[in-house]
Design a protein around this motif. Sequence first.
Motif, PDB file in Angstrom:
ATOM      1  N   VAL A   1       0.862  -1.186   0.000  1.00  0.00           N
ATOM      2  CA  VAL A   1       0.000   0.000   0.000  1.00  0.00           C
ATOM      3  C   VAL A   1       0.893   1.229   0.000  1.00  0.00           C
ATOM      4  CG1 VAL A   1      -1.797   1.271   1.225  1.00  0.00           C
ATOM      5  CG2 VAL A   1      -1.784  -1.232   1.284  1.00  0.00           C
ATOM      6  N   SER A   2       0.598   2.174  -0.851  1.00  0.00           N
ATOM      7  CA  SER A   2       1.349   3.430  -0.883  1.00  0.00           C
ATOM      8  C   SER A   2       0.670   4.434   0.040  1.00  0.00           C
ATOM      9  CB  SER A   2       1.402   3.986  -2.311  1.00  0.00           C
ATOM     10  OG  SER A   2       2.090   5.220  -2.328  1.00  0.00           O
ATOM     11  N   VAL A   3       1.403   4.925   1.048  1.00  0.00           N
ATOM     12  CA  VAL A   3       0.866   5.919   1.962  1.00  0.00           C
ATOM     13  C   VAL A   3       1.418   7.284   1.568  1.00  0.00           C
ATOM     14  CG1 VAL A   3       0.708   6.686   4.357  1.00  0.00           C
ATOM     15  CG2 VAL A   3       0.624   4.249   3.825  1.00  0.00           C
ATOM     16  N   ALA A   4       0.505   8.219   1.331  1.00  0.00           N
ATOM     17  CA  ALA A   4       0.882   9.552   0.859  1.00  0.00           C
ATOM     18  C   ALA A   4       0.444  10.605   1.874  1.00  0.00           C
ATOM     19  CB  ALA A   4       0.232   9.819  -0.497  1.00  0.00           C
ATOM     20  N   PRO A   5       1.293  10.959   2.829  1.00  0.00           N
ATOM     21  CA  PRO A   5       0.941  11.998   3.799  1.00  0.00           C
ATOM     22  C   PRO A   5       0.780  13.347   3.099  1.00  0.00           C
ATOM     23  CG  PRO A   5       2.792  10.669   4.575  1.00  0.00           C
ATOM     24  CD  PRO A   5       2.603  10.359   3.127  1.00  0.00           C
ATOM     25  N   GLN A   6      -0.263  14.074   3.449  1.00  0.00           N
ATOM     26  CA  GLN A   6      -0.512  15.378   2.841  1.00  0.00           C
ATOM     27  C   GLN A   6      -1.526  16.154   3.667  1.00  0.00           C
ATOM     28  OE1 GLN A   6      -2.050  14.566  -1.098  1.00  0.00           O
ATOM     29  NE2 GLN A   6      -3.640  13.209  -0.326  1.00  0.00           N
TER      30      GLN A   6
END
Length: 357
Positions: free
Chosen positions: A179-184
């Motif tokens: 799973v790609s986690v993209a904090p933003q």
Amino acid sequence: MVASLVIVVAAYAAASDDSGDSGSSSAAPASDTTGTVSTAAPELRLGYFANVTHATAVVGVAHGEFASALGTTKLTTQIYNAGPAEMTALLGGQLDAAYVGPSSALAAFAQSHGQALRIVAGATTGGAELVVRPGIATAADLKGKVLATPQKGNTQDVALRSWLKQNGLTANGDGTGDVSVAPQDNAATLDQFKAGHIDGAWLPEPWASRMVLEAGAKVLVDEKDLWPGGQFATTNLVVNADFLAKHPDTVKALIAGQIAANRWITADGAAAQQLVNDQLKQLSGKALSPTEIQRAFGEQAVTDDPLAASLQTSADHAVAAGLLKKTDLHGVFDLTALNAELAANGRPAVSDAGLSK
């Protein structure tokens, strides 16, 4: 260690090198006309988020409980999106106190070798969910998907990565893995979800409710379901340890203001929801719909109890996710002022779970 925590450490080291302490404001103790020494600070710089999970702070500032309790101490506030950036400010000398999630507070405590801060009260329990596209029904369905969090290393980011690992899925710090986690930024997450660029997010309120009601997301995980009795700390009140040592009266006054704010929120929920919504519009530029603010408030609850027993579990989650080194948490709590104020209000003391000095 993640980049945001490195920044926190650097800020703490720089502040210590420049001033010999963690950069909090200070003044020599003054005596009143009776000769009693006062430890009130001339100013208290407070950080918090424009979130429903920070309703204690939002109300305490806007409804006047903090200013009333602080008396002659000037209250200055600053709004943040997530905990790591806020802790950088606290350790770098820009804040004296902050409302923040436990994972961010733990990271700062650990990286400063237990010297930087103390948790002095709770604020919120609940109010965090993993919301996803309707076609996603299980953890296995998340493989190959992109999920967002408020900031790398913050409380919801730790919760997501820990939960994924428990369900046999990898989520590496560089965005790779099952799973790609993209904090933003939370507002960007809502826009990205609407545009089809991400598949879900682990978010605090009101952002989880906005994802559900504005963007058609569904709840895959309500974080309350992962904790015994549904009780876990979402937001705590932390103070710079040096500021606490120099100005205990100011910290005690802030806690008295918090207790009054939480009492009002609990006694008049409808008025509290309206006030918080008005403040969200002022602070973020957009108010919630009546349905959104009602749902968001219903997902969380204010509390003065920091729910100390949940802190070790939060730390264990961060360690398992690779975002924190194993840390001795003794000394992270100082509930002296809180319990004194609770007693003054006829309420029982709360536990530090053996984690005070």
